[in-house]
Design a protein around this motif. Structure first.
Motif, PDB file in Angstrom:
ATOM      1  N   GLU A  73       0.843  -1.188   0.000  1.00 57.87           N
ATOM      2  CA  GLU A  73       0.000   0.000   0.000  1.00 57.87           C
ATOM      3  C   GLU A  73       0.879   1.239   0.000  1.00 57.87           C
ATOM      4  OE1 GLU A  73      -2.324  -0.382   3.531  1.00 57.87           O
ATOM      5  OE2 GLU A  73      -0.823   0.605   4.776  1.00 57.87           O
ATOM      6  N   ARG A  74       0.270   2.351  -0.428  1.00 57.73           N
ATOM      7  CA  ARG A  74       1.022   3.602  -0.496  1.00 57.73           C
ATOM      8  C   ARG A  74       0.033   4.769  -0.488  1.00 57.73           C
ATOM      9  NH1 ARG A  74       5.578   5.144  -5.082  1.00 57.73           N
ATOM     10  NH2 ARG A  74       6.141   7.186  -4.237  1.00 57.73           N
ATOM     11  N   SER A  75       0.441   5.834   0.168  1.00 65.29           N
ATOM     12  CA  SER A  75      -0.399   7.034   0.206  1.00 65.29           C
ATOM     13  C   SER A  75      -0.116   7.883  -1.028  1.00 65.29           C
ATOM     14  CB  SER A  75      -0.126   7.864   1.462  1.00 65.29           C
ATOM     15  OG  SER A  75      -0.462   7.129   2.631  1.00 65.29           O
ATOM     16  N   GLY A  80      -5.629   9.310  -1.786  1.00 68.46           N
ATOM     17  CA  GLY A  80      -5.593   8.735  -0.454  1.00 68.46           C
ATOM     18  C   GLY A  80      -4.675   7.526  -0.413  1.00 68.46           C
ATOM     19  N   LYS A  81      -5.022   6.541   0.405  1.00 65.90           N
ATOM     20  CA  LYS A  81      -4.190   5.349   0.550  1.00 65.90           C
ATOM     21  C   LYS A  81      -4.588   4.317  -0.507  1.00 65.90           C
ATOM     22  CE  LYS A  81      -3.066   4.031   4.608  1.00 65.90           C
ATOM     23  NZ  LYS A  81      -3.099   3.458   5.997  1.00 65.90           N
ATOM     24  N   ALA A  83      -4.030   0.499  -1.894  1.00 63.27           N
ATOM     25  CA  ALA A  83      -3.576  -0.848  -1.527  1.00 63.27           C
ATOM     26  C   ALA A  83      -3.745  -1.772  -2.722  1.00 63.27           C
ATOM     27  CB  ALA A  83      -4.380  -1.362  -0.337  1.00 63.27           C
ATOM     28  N   TYR A 128      -8.652   2.048  -3.146  1.00 63.70           N
ATOM     29  CA  TYR A 128      -8.166   3.265  -2.510  1.00 63.70           C
ATOM     30  C   TYR A 128      -9.347   4.015  -1.901  1.00 63.70           C
ATOM     31  CZ  TYR A 128      -9.426   4.910  -7.203  1.00 63.70           C
ATOM     32  OH  TYR A 128     -10.079   5.154  -8.380  1.00 63.70           O
ATOM     33  N   GLN A 135     -14.630   5.083  -1.715  1.00 65.20           N
ATOM     34  CA  GLN A 135     -13.875   3.830  -1.775  1.00 65.20           C
ATOM     35  C   GLN A 135     -14.190   3.104  -3.080  1.00 65.20           C
ATOM     36  OE1 GLN A 135     -14.688   1.527   1.705  1.00 65.20           O
ATOM     37  NE2 GLN A 135     -13.491   2.852   3.046  1.00 65.20           N
TER      38      GLN A 135
END
Length: 506
Positions: A73-75, A80-81, A83, A128, A135
């Motif tokens: 995962e990464r912001s 946002g985040k 995954a 994300y 979402q």
């Protein structure tokens, strides 16, 4: 067990076919060659031949590697985040351009596989959560195109007196690692995003799993080939101990392994500590060499004697062929006196060793000295069986051995016969030399060749039952020297061997 089949004739057969090992976990003492009874040497041409099977080995390693799911995962700004998870990763295609093998003296076998093109497929699931609590989750099929160089350094270790291969020194170098999402239908930014995320992790996973599989296959093959070799030198209660006698030699042009070669039979315990072996006794001109000591052949002869295998019987036409080798008046008279008019179909001859045959290896051949008994019995109609002839004789014969058309060939020469005991109902006094002279001629001209012919067939059948006839053996030579024999040959593997092996493992 598909992976084991693919390894059957793979590159790792270079070191494992001969069951050789290193001394990492074994103690051999200050004079290891003294207990060497069997030696195997495989030269560089054989290694190059076996290396042709590298493609199948690597394909098996890639196909059977169990790739774990890759998550991360990464912001990201605005998004946002983010995954992701890559699941169901498997090889979709693989090709190999080139494979090379090098023997590093006193170190390892170095295998370099260049330009491995591999395609992996699987499913990418990503999601994300946006800044506005939005979402989104998606799953797409992916394909990864890669170009890899593979280097393996295989070291040999001794564990419990048998080979253990360590192929953990394994490196993958990636020239290309390209991610395709649903045939490049996804937006370019998404493809670039996940390529950047997973490339580094994917390289680590591929290296770890492929190299682990190669190392595992090497160890499995080591155990398999050890069992194969042990079975080849065993028949019922007689076997040969192929435990290691010393560390192998790894030279630039050959690999060499040394084994005790002690004969095992029930309660019989073999001992050997006076070997004449030296690496200088073998050359490098042929692909494969086997060196065997005189002691081992003597021990095998003793085991065969103790197991009551040195017994032959002759009846009917076989018996007639022995006693009617020539049509002369002296022959007809001797046969009439011995058999007393009884037909060959109502007679039987038995030949057996009274003591352990002694074997001496000499430049002119294998000299066999044995105390042999022979008796002829007849079965007259309506009467009790009658032994009409019994004799004990010491026979010395020199035998040259060869192997051609997948058959063992034995040729006898320089035979001598000395009677120790002679009893014949037709000559109770033993004064009639005509019968004894006839029998001596019959034994040397027909008897010894017939016995050797029986041994030829028995040994050929035994070797074929172990699968020797499946190999393509070229120009084999059996060379005897004082105290030892060398078998040297070239070989190749027919394709059906690998297919047959795979079918047994499916």
């Amino acid at each position: 067990m598909l992976w084991a089949g693919r390894m059957r004739l793979g590159t790792f057969g270079i070191l494992l076919m001969l069951v050789h090992t290193a001394a990492a976990a074994c103690e051999f003492g200050p004079f290891p060659y003294r207990v060497t009874g069997i030696v195997c040497r495989m030269t560089k041409p054989a290694a190059l031949l076996l290396n042709q099977e590298t493609a199948q080995v690597i394909q098996t390693a890639f196909r059977n590697a169990k790739f774990p799911n890759i998550t991360g995962e990464r912001s990201m700004r605005l998004l946002g985040k983010v995954a992701y998870e890559l699941t169901n990763i498997q090889v979709n295609g693989l090709s190999i351009e080139q494979s090379e093998v090098e023997l590093k003296e006193n170190d390892a076998i170095h295998i370099a596989i260049k330009n491995v093109t591999a395609f992996f497929k699987g499913t990418l699931t990503y999601g994300y959560a946006g800044a506005w609590f939005l979402q989104l989750f998606h799953s797409v099929d992916f394909e990864i195109e890669s170009s890899i160089d593979l280097q393996i350094n295989i070291k040999l270790m001794c564990q419990k007196d048998q080979v253990a291969a360590d192929a953990s020194d394994c490196y993958l170098t990636f020239h290309k690692l390209k991610l395709h999402l649903q045939g490049d239908k996804e937006p370019g930014w998404l493809k670039q995003l996940f390529t950047d995320f997973i490339s580094f992790t994917l390289k680590l996973v591929l290296k770890s799993e492929v190299c682990n599989e190669i190392n595992f296959l090497a160890q499995v093959l080591a155990n398999y080939v050890h069992d194969l070799a042990a079975n080849f030198v065993q028949d019922k209660d007689i076997s040969v101990d192929i435990a290691l006698a010393s560390a192998p030699l790894i030279k630039a042009n050959y690999l060499e392994s040394h084994h005790k070669g002690l004969v095992l039979y029930k309660n019989y315990s073999d001992v050997f500590s006076d070997s004449v072996f030296s690496p200088s006794l073998l050359t490098e001109s042929r692909m494969l060499y086997f060196w065997l000591s005189e002691h081992n052949l003597n021990s095998l002869a003793l085991a065969a004697f103790l197991d009551k295998r040195l017994v032959l019987t002759f009846r009917g036409e076989k018996l007639q062929a022995l006693f009617e080798m020539e049509d002369t008046e002296a022959q007809r008279k001797a046969v009439q006196m011995i058999f007393q008019g009884t037909s060959y179909n109502d007679s039987v001859a038995k030949v057996w060793s009274l003591a352990h045959p002694q074997i001496s290896l000499q430049p002119e051949g294998t000299v066999v000295k044995s105390l042999v008994a022979a008796e002829v019995s007849v079965f007259p109609a309506g009467e009790e069986p009658l032994m009409v002839l019994y004799m004990e004789k010491e026979i010395t014969v020199t035998i040259q051995a060869a192997y051609a058309e997948k058959k063992l060939i034995l040729h006898a020469s320089d035979s001598s016969i000395e009677f120790k005991v002679f009893k014949c109902t037709a000559d109770p006094s033993g004064n009639d030399l005509s019968i004894r002279n006839f029998l001596q001629t019959m034994i040397s001209v027909a008897g010894i060749p017939e016995v050797i012919s029986r041994i030829e067939l028995a040994l050929t059948s035994l070797m074929n039952s172990k699968g020797l006839h499946l190999f393509e053996i070229r120009n084999p030579e059996i060379i005897t020297r004082k105290g030892y024999v060398i078998v040297q040959l070239d070989f190749s593997f027919p394709n059906h061997l690998l297919l047959d092996f795979l079918e047994k493992r499916l």
